[in-house]
Scaffold this motif. Structure first.
Motif, short mmCIF file in Angstrom:
data_model
loop_
_atom_site.label_atom_id
_atom_site.label_comp_id
_atom_site.label_asym_id
_atom_site.label_seq_id
_atom_site.Cartn_x
_atom_site.Cartn_y
_atom_site.Cartn_z
N PHE A 68 0.83 -1.20 0.00
CA PHE A 68 0.00 0.00 0.00
C PHE A 68 0.87 1.26 0.00
CE2 PHE A 68 -1.95 3.42 2.50
CZ PHE A 68 -3.00 3.73 1.68
N LEU A 69 1.89 1.29 0.85
CA LEU A 69 2.77 2.46 0.91
C LEU A 69 3.53 2.67 -0.40
CD1 LEU A 69 4.18 2.21 4.53
CD2 LEU A 69 2.55 3.87 3.64
N ALA A 70 3.80 1.59 -1.10
CA ALA A 70 4.49 1.71 -2.38
C ALA A 70 3.65 2.46 -3.40
CB ALA A 70 4.85 0.32 -2.91
N ALA A 71 2.35 2.49 -3.20
CA ALA A 71 1.47 3.20 -4.14
C ALA A 71 1.56 4.71 -3.99
CB ALA A 71 0.02 2.75 -3.95
N VAL A 72 2.10 5.18 -2.88
CA VAL A 72 2.17 6.62 -2.65
C VAL A 72 3.60 7.15 -2.65
CG1 VAL A 72 -0.03 6.72 -1.42
CG2 VAL A 72 2.07 6.32 -0.14
N VAL A 73 4.55 6.29 -2.94
CA VAL A 73 5.96 6.70 -3.00
C VAL A 73 6.42 6.58 -4.46
CG1 VAL A 73 8.31 6.15 -2.25
CG2 VAL A 73 6.40 5.92 -0.65
N PRO A 74 6.94 7.65 -5.04
CA PRO A 74 7.39 7.57 -6.43
C PRO A 74 8.47 6.51 -6.62
CG PRO A 74 7.32 9.85 -5.69
CD PRO A 74 7.08 8.99 -4.49
N PHE A 75 8.38 5.78 -7.70
CA PHE A 75 9.31 4.72 -8.11
C PHE A 75 9.29 3.49 -7.20
CE2 PHE A 75 11.19 8.52 -10.06
CZ PHE A 75 11.22 8.11 -11.37
N ALA A 76 8.44 3.45 -6.18
CA ALA A 76 8.37 2.28 -5.31
C ALA A 76 7.69 1.10 -6.02
CB ALA A 76 7.65 2.61 -4.02
N PHE A 77 6.97 1.37 -7.09
CA PHE A 77 6.34 0.28 -7.82
C PHE A 77 7.38 -0.67 -8.41
CE2 PHE A 77 6.98 3.43 -11.11
CZ PHE A 77 7.28 2.70 -12.25
N VAL A 78 8.61 -0.19 -8.58
CA VAL A 78 9.68 -1.06 -9.08
C VAL A 78 9.99 -2.14 -8.04
CG1 VAL A 78 12.08 -1.13 -9.83
CG2 VAL A 78 10.63 0.78 -10.51
N GLY A 79 10.05 -1.74 -6.78
CA GLY A 79 10.27 -2.71 -5.70
C GLY A 79 9.13 -3.71 -5.59
N VAL A 80 7.92 -3.24 -5.77
CA VAL A 80 6.75 -4.13 -5.74
C VAL A 80 6.84 -5.11 -6.90
CG1 VAL A 80 4.25 -4.23 -5.97
CG2 VAL A 80 5.28 -2.50 -4.53
N GLU A 81 7.24 -4.64 -8.06
CA GLU A 81 7.37 -5.52 -9.23
C GLU A 81 8.41 -6.62 -8.96
OE1 GLU A 81 7.07 -7.32 -12.89
OE2 GLU A 81 5.69 -5.94 -11.91
N ILE A 82 9.52 -6.26 -8.35
CA ILE A 82 10.55 -7.26 -8.02
C ILE A 82 9.99 -8.28 -7.03
CG2 ILE A 82 12.77 -7.58 -6.86
CD1 ILE A 82 13.56 -4.82 -8.07
N PHE A 83 9.27 -7.80 -6.01
CA PHE A 83 8.67 -8.70 -5.03
C PHE A 83 7.65 -9.64 -5.69
CE2 PHE A 83 4.99 -9.43 -2.22
CZ PHE A 83 5.59 -10.24 -1.26
N LEU A 84 6.80 -9.10 -6.54
CA LEU A 84 5.78 -9.92 -7.20
C LEU A 84 6.40 -10.92 -8.17
CD1 LEU A 84 3.05 -7.22 -7.85
CD2 LEU A 84 3.06 -8.99 -6.09
N ARG A 85 7.47 -10.54 -8.83
CA ARG A 85 8.15 -11.48 -9.72
C ARG A 85 8.73 -12.65 -8.93
NH1 ARG A 85 11.84 -8.67 -13.75
NH2 ARG A 85 9.80 -8.09 -14.54
N ARG A 86 9.30 -12.36 -7.76
CA ARG A 86 9.82 -13.44 -6.91
C ARG A 86 8.70 -14.34 -6.41
NH1 ARG A 86 14.19 -10.02 -3.38
NH2 ARG A 86 15.69 -9.74 -5.07
N GLU A 87 7.57 -13.75 -6.06
CA GLU A 87 6.42 -14.54 -5.62
C GLU A 87 5.94 -15.46 -6.74
OE1 GLU A 87 4.38 -14.82 -2.73
OE2 GLU A 87 6.18 -13.99 -1.82
N GLU A 88 5.92 -14.95 -7.95
CA GLU A 88 5.49 -15.76 -9.08
C GLU A 88 6.46 -16.91 -9.33
OE1 GLU A 88 3.47 -14.77 -13.29
OE2 GLU A 88 5.38 -13.80 -12.91
N GLN A 89 7.75 -16.63 -9.18
CA GLN A 89 8.75 -17.69 -9.37
C GLN A 89 8.63 -18.76 -8.29
OE1 GLN A 89 12.39 -15.46 -9.50
NE2 GLN A 89 12.18 -14.97 -11.68
N LYS A 90 8.31 -18.34 -7.06
CA LYS A 90 8.10 -19.31 -5.99
C LYS A 90 6.93 -20.23 -6.31
CE LYS A 90 8.57 -16.50 -2.25
NZ LYS A 90 8.31 -16.13 -0.85
N CYS A 91 5.84 -19.64 -6.79
CA CYS A 91 4.65 -20.43 -7.13
C CYS A 91 4.95 -21.39 -8.27
CB CYS A 91 3.50 -19.52 -7.49
SG CYS A 91 2.82 -18.65 -6.09
N GLU A 92 5.70 -20.94 -9.25
CA GLU A 92 6.04 -21.82 -10.37
C GLU A 92 6.94 -22.95 -9.90
OE1 GLU A 92 7.77 -19.29 -13.32
OE2 GLU A 92 5.83 -18.45 -13.92
N ALA A 93 7.87 -22.67 -8.99
CA ALA A 93 8.76 -23.71 -8.47
C ALA A 93 7.98 -24.75 -7.68
CB ALA A 93 9.84 -23.08 -7.61
N LEU A 94 6.98 -24.32 -6.94
CA LEU A 94 6.16 -25.25 -6.16
C LEU A 94 5.26 -26.08 -7.06
CD1 LEU A 94 5.13 -23.05 -3.13
CD2 LEU A 94 6.78 -24.92 -3.15
#
Length: 98
Positions: A68-94
């Motif tokens: 939520f805080l990433a939505a109000v901080v400029p350029f924080a969406f990049v960090g969210v994208e990295i986090f979500l990409r790792r989550e997706e890779q974890k799901c694919e590995a499982l």
């Protein structure tokens, strides 16, 4: 659902940067209403999807608050994208058979 949230995250982050560029004078103030409405709709979509995905993935409240805080901080969406990409890779590995 995670891919839709990733797309919404990037779109919301970029629309936020566009809104900020009006403040810097890079974009004419004539477009403030249109850009503001677009960003507002994308922000609401982002919030609903973040709640939905965090509930389906059993993320903690702290993780959701950081997203939520990433939505109000400029350029924080990049960090969210990295986090979500790792989550997706974890799901694919499982999901892969051993």
């Amino acid at each position: 659902m995670l891919n839709i949230f990733r797309a919404a995250s990037v779109a919301e982050g970029l629309s936020f940067l566009v809104i900020l560029s009006v403040s810097l004078g890079l974009i004419s103030r004539d477009y403030v209403f249109m850009l503001g409405m677009t960003h507002g709709v994308l922000f609401l979509i982002y919030m609903v999807l973040s709640l939905w995905v965090s509930n389906s993935r059993d993320w903690s409240v702290v993780v959701w608050l950081l997203i939520f805080l990433a939505a109000v901080v400029p350029f924080a969406f990049v960090g969210v994208e990295i986090f979500l990409r790792r989550e997706e890779q974890k799901c694919e590995a499982l999901a892969e058979p051993a």
